[in-house]
Write a protein that holds these residues in place. Structure first.
Motif, mmCIF file in Angstrom:
data_model
loop_
_atom_site.group_PDB
_atom_site.id
_atom_site.type_symbol
_atom_site.label_atom_id
_atom_site.label_comp_id
_atom_site.label_asym_id
_atom_site.label_seq_id
_atom_site.Cartn_x
_atom_site.Cartn_y
_atom_site.Cartn_z
ATOM 1 N N GLY A 238 0.743 -1.121 -0.062
ATOM 2 C CA GLY A 238 -0.014 0.022 -0.187
ATOM 3 C C GLY A 238 0.734 1.197 -0.013
ATOM 4 N N VAL A 239 1.919 1.151 0.717
ATOM 5 C CA VAL A 239 2.752 2.435 0.654
ATOM 6 C C VAL A 239 3.509 2.623 -0.855
ATOM 7 C CG1 VAL A 239 5.200 3.103 1.715
ATOM 8 C CG2 VAL A 239 3.380 1.998 3.059
ATOM 9 N N LYS A 240 3.921 1.651 -1.308
ATOM 10 C CA LYS A 240 4.400 1.590 -2.791
ATOM 11 C C LYS A 240 3.404 2.398 -3.801
ATOM 12 C CE LYS A 240 7.936 -2.044 -2.184
ATOM 13 N NZ LYS A 240 8.111 -3.540 -2.579
ATOM 14 N N LEU A 241 2.123 1.934 -3.411
ATOM 15 C CA LEU A 241 1.058 2.189 -4.631
ATOM 16 C C LEU A 241 0.861 3.777 -4.057
ATOM 17 C CD1 LEU A 241 -1.444 -0.698 -4.346
ATOM 18 C CD2 LEU A 241 -0.178 -0.166 -6.315
ATOM 19 N N ALA A 242 1.028 4.198 -2.826
ATOM 20 C CA ALA A 242 1.030 5.550 -2.737
ATOM 21 C C ALA A 242 1.635 6.300 -3.367
ATOM 22 C CB ALA A 242 0.879 5.727 -1.115
ATOM 23 N N TYR A 243 2.920 6.083 -3.796
ATOM 24 C CA TYR A 243 3.793 7.013 -4.642
ATOM 25 C C TYR A 243 3.410 6.813 -6.014
ATOM 26 C CZ TYR A 243 6.451 7.396 -0.358
ATOM 27 O OH TYR A 243 6.760 7.820 0.941
ATOM 28 N N LYS A 244 2.499 5.927 -6.535
ATOM 29 C CA LYS A 244 2.212 5.770 -8.000
ATOM 30 C C LYS A 244 0.765 6.406 -8.124
ATOM 31 C CE LYS A 244 5.234 1.759 -8.300
ATOM 32 N NZ LYS A 244 5.302 0.462 -8.875
ATOM 33 N N LEU A 245 -0.289 6.326 -7.460
ATOM 34 C CA LEU A 245 -1.609 6.605 -7.540
ATOM 35 C C LEU A 245 -1.717 7.938 -6.961
ATOM 36 C CD1 LEU A 245 -3.006 3.191 -6.347
ATOM 37 C CD2 LEU A 245 -2.531 3.754 -8.646
ATOM 38 N N ASN A 246 -3.103 8.685 -7.255
ATOM 39 C CA ASN A 246 -3.500 9.970 -6.767
ATOM 40 C C ASN A 246 -4.119 9.754 -5.416
ATOM 41 O OD1 ASN A 246 -4.803 12.268 -6.148
ATOM 42 N ND2 ASN A 246 -4.853 13.029 -8.304
ATOM 43 N N VAL A 247 -3.265 9.839 -4.355
ATOM 44 C CA VAL A 247 -3.874 9.536 -2.953
ATOM 45 C C VAL A 247 -4.996 10.387 -2.797
ATOM 46 C CG1 VAL A 247 -3.045 9.329 -0.549
ATOM 47 C CG2 VAL A 247 -1.663 8.338 -2.171
ATOM 48 N N LYS A 248 -4.937 11.616 -2.919
ATOM 49 C CA LYS A 248 -5.942 12.661 -2.586
ATOM 50 C C LYS A 248 -7.385 11.976 -3.275
ATOM 51 C CE LYS A 248 -7.051 17.431 -3.031
ATOM 52 N NZ LYS A 248 -6.876 18.570 -3.316
#
Length: 268
Positions: A238-248
């Motif tokens: 999930g942390v890795k995906l946070a840097y690739k996806l639009n978390v906002k």
């Protein structure tokens, strides 16, 4: 055996979802696990008077392990504010004991309603904080304000099966407290809250009949065994995906989802 066959895969999937959301959006613990467990238990035709406290107690048991790992990591990075820990600790513990005591007098329906309200409040805060920095004061209040906050934090967290972060992080940031220190310090309080609260839910559910398989009081160990490893395995993803996806945008979508779950828990 049929109950085990149905329950285990659903619990494993719930752990995956909880871990991904924890790493991706910085949420997790009870705010995700309690409603998941509640709906699983209801699906298995467990009475609501048992399903809700069982979901809360099991959630607290998982927070014991995850908060130990999280607190150790934050301590190594020097993120924990030990001044607040020393100042708040006795009052948080007092609140936890009071929350665990009152849990024996709160029925499953009332507990479900309270959690539904909590989900709506968390959802509203997540949406608002996604678009603006919400601050009501430049510093934390003096005595007895902080002590009251600490007692309420411990009480509601133990009663509803959530870690310290769900309430503590938004509370501290309202008073201009640095977000990283808030998250780090809350990780330690998650441990302080979850250990005595878990014991409390074991004790108040000790002689309750018709508990599902592998339960000790209001703690289901099958849920514990399934949720903890999966949460820990998938949180880094999930942390890795946070840097690739639009978390906002994902945060807003998840907040809307929480609102729907909260409404459902209030109405159904």
């Amino acid at each position: 055996m049929n109950e085990l066959i149905i329950l285990l895969p659903i619990l494993l999937l719930s752990g995956v979802i909880a871990g991904l959301l924890a790493g991706l959006l910085g949420v997790g613990g009870g705010i995700v696990i309690v409603p998941m467990l509640y709906h699983i238990f209801i699906y298995l035709n467990i009475d609501i008077s048992i399903a809700m406290p069982l979901a809360v107690g099991t959630s607290l048991s998982t927070i014991v392990v995850t908060s130990i790992i999280s607190a150790r990591s934050h301590h190594k990075k020097g993120g924990i504010d030990w001044v607040i820990v020393k100042r708040w600790l006795p009052f948080v513990v007092l609140g936890v004991l009071l929350g665990a005591y009152f849990a024996s007098y709160v029925n499953g329906v009332t507990l479900k309603w309270m959690f539904g309200v909590l989900l709506l409040l968390v959802s509203t805060h997540m949406i608002m904080s996604s678009y603006r920095n919400i601050v009501i004061a430049k510093e934390l209040p003096k005595f007895p304000g902080q002590q009251i906050f600490a007692s309420l934090l411990g009480g509601f967290s133990s009663l509803l099966g959530i870690g310290g972060g769900t309430l503590m992080v938004p509370l501290l940031t309202l008073f201009s407290y640095p977000i990283h220190k808030a998250v780090s310090t809350a990780s330690l309080f998650g441990l302080v809250i979850s250990i005595p609260a878990t014991i409390g839910y074991v004790l108040i559910g000790w002689n309750v009949p018709n508990l599902p398989v592998a339960s000790t009081g209001y703690v289901n160990w099958l849920g514990f065994i399934a949720l903890v490893p999966m949460t820990m395995l998938f949180a880094p993803l999930g942390v890795k995906l946070a840097y690739k996806l639009n978390v906002k945008q994902l945060k807003v979508v998840f907040a809307i989802f929480l609102a729907f779950v909260g409404i459902k828990m209030l109405l159904v």
